[in-house]
Design a protein around this motif. Structure first.
Motif, PDB file in Angstrom:
ATOM      1  N   ALA A   6      -3.896   9.919  -2.321  1.00 58.89           N
ATOM      2  CA  ALA A   6      -3.411   9.657  -3.831  1.00 58.89           C
ATOM      3  C   ALA A   6      -3.890   8.366  -4.214  1.00 58.89           C
ATOM      4  O   ALA A   6      -4.518   8.172  -5.478  1.00 58.89           O
ATOM      5  N   ILE A   7      -3.619   7.286  -3.472  1.00 57.72           N
ATOM      6  CA  ILE A   7      -3.881   5.868  -4.025  1.00 57.72           C
ATOM      7  C   ILE A   7      -5.821   5.749  -4.147  1.00 57.72           C
ATOM      8  O   ILE A   7      -6.051   5.122  -4.995  1.00 57.72           O
ATOM      9  N   LEU A   8      -6.207   6.079  -3.133  1.00 55.58           N
ATOM     10  CA  LEU A   8      -7.619   6.177  -3.000  1.00 55.58           C
ATOM     11  C   LEU A   8      -8.339   6.849  -4.333  1.00 55.58           C
ATOM     12  O   LEU A   8      -9.058   6.224  -4.928  1.00 55.58           O
ATOM     13  N   VAL A   9      -8.104   7.907  -4.746  1.00 52.02           N
ATOM     14  CA  VAL A   9      -8.124   8.829  -5.730  1.00 52.02           C
ATOM     15  C   VAL A   9      -7.974   7.808  -6.988  1.00 52.02           C
ATOM     16  O   VAL A   9      -8.866   7.620  -7.992  1.00 52.02           O
ATOM     17  N   SER A  10      -6.832   7.078  -7.312  1.00 51.47           N
ATOM     18  CA  SER A  10      -6.439   6.502  -8.303  1.00 51.47           C
ATOM     19  C   SER A  10      -7.465   5.339  -8.403  1.00 51.47           C
ATOM     20  O   SER A  10      -7.936   4.969  -9.445  1.00 51.47           O
ATOM     21  N   SER A  70      -9.524  -2.348  -4.779  1.00 50.20           N
ATOM     22  CA  SER A  70     -10.638  -1.381  -5.162  1.00 50.20           C
ATOM     23  C   SER A  70     -10.909  -0.590  -3.719  1.00 50.20           C
ATOM     24  O   SER A  70     -10.487  -1.184  -2.663  1.00 50.20           O
ATOM     25  N   VAL A  71     -11.548   0.510  -3.644  1.00 46.92           N
ATOM     26  CA  VAL A  71     -11.816   1.233  -2.360  1.00 46.92           C
ATOM     27  C   VAL A  71     -12.914   0.602  -1.659  1.00 46.92           C
ATOM     28  O   VAL A  71     -14.033   0.371  -2.446  1.00 46.92           O
ATOM     29  N   ARG A  76     -13.538   5.137   1.234  1.00 47.26           N
ATOM     30  CA  ARG A  76     -14.486   6.193   0.561  1.00 47.26           C
ATOM     31  C   ARG A  76     -14.810   7.181   1.643  1.00 47.26           C
ATOM     32  O   ARG A  76     -14.686   8.280   1.579  1.00 47.26           O
ATOM     33  N   THR A  77     -15.210   6.660   2.833  1.00 48.88           N
ATOM     34  CA  THR A  77     -15.277   7.609   3.878  1.00 48.88           C
ATOM     35  C   THR A  77     -14.259   8.439   4.341  1.00 48.88           C
ATOM     36  O   THR A  77     -14.306   9.696   4.669  1.00 48.88           O
TER      37      THR A  77
END
Length: 189
Positions: A6-10, A70-71, A76-77
């Motif tokens: 959820a954090i990665l998406v945000s 930031s991701v 992202r992978t």
């Protein structure tokens, strides 16, 4: 789903500080995934150690510098791998539904107040979702401005919000039906 996803998406939607991320959870992501500020900061620290996110110091005037997350490519992978995993069936626990069934062994009408309370909560949540939809997406049936369509992220955010709206409407309709049934029934055996 782990909080990390959820954090990665945000963060892919918009990089930000831990505070900004926590606010997003309160405002939008929290509709379907809740996390406290402490949980978010704890997970951010772990994600940084695992290389899923990058952190940069942002100088602030008159205040301590803030960290902006930031991701990373690795994050992202990891998100991409997770997106392709099958979703496990969710376990549904619904205490109110069990109470409604159990009311057959007592006075069914005794649940009317509790069902009404749930109905108010779902109506309040529906109004909150609808207000968010008006604020964030404008008139629902309005054509795209100047022929420009929103990006995929925005369209998918709206799709999730529409799902929440549909869920709340379904719950309200179901609770209307339950109330009608409870009113028809007399005291149990």
């Amino acid at each position: 789903m782990a909080l990390e996803h959820a954090i990665l998406v945000s963060l892919l939607e918009k990089p930000g500080s831990g505070y900004e991320l926590a606010r997003r959870f309160e405002r939008s992501i929290g509709y379907f995934w809740t996390a406290t500020h402490q949980q978010i900061y704890r997970v951010l620290k772990r994600m940084e150690a695992d290389g899923w996110i990058d952190v940069r110091e942002v100088p602030q005037q008159g205040r301590p510098d803030k960290k902006e997350y930031s991701v990373s490519g690795y994050g992202r992978t990891a998100l991409g791998e997770w997106l392709h995993e099958p979703i496990q069936p969710e376990s549904v626990r619904h205490e109110l539904a069990v109470k409604i069934r159990g009311a057959a062994f007592d006075d069914p009408r005794a649940l009317i107040g509790e069902v009404r309370r749930h109905q108010r909560m779902h109506r309040d949540q529906l109004e909150h979702y609808l207000a968010g939809e008006r604020r964030d997406f404008g008139a629902v049936d309005a054509p795209p401005c100047d022929g420009v369509r929103p990006d995929a992220g925005r369209e998918l955010q709206h799709a999730v919000l529409r799902g929440g709206i549909a869920y709340e409407r379904m719950m309200i309709a179901w609770l209307d039906d339950v109330l009608d049934t409870l009113h028809r029934l007399g005291p149990g055996r």
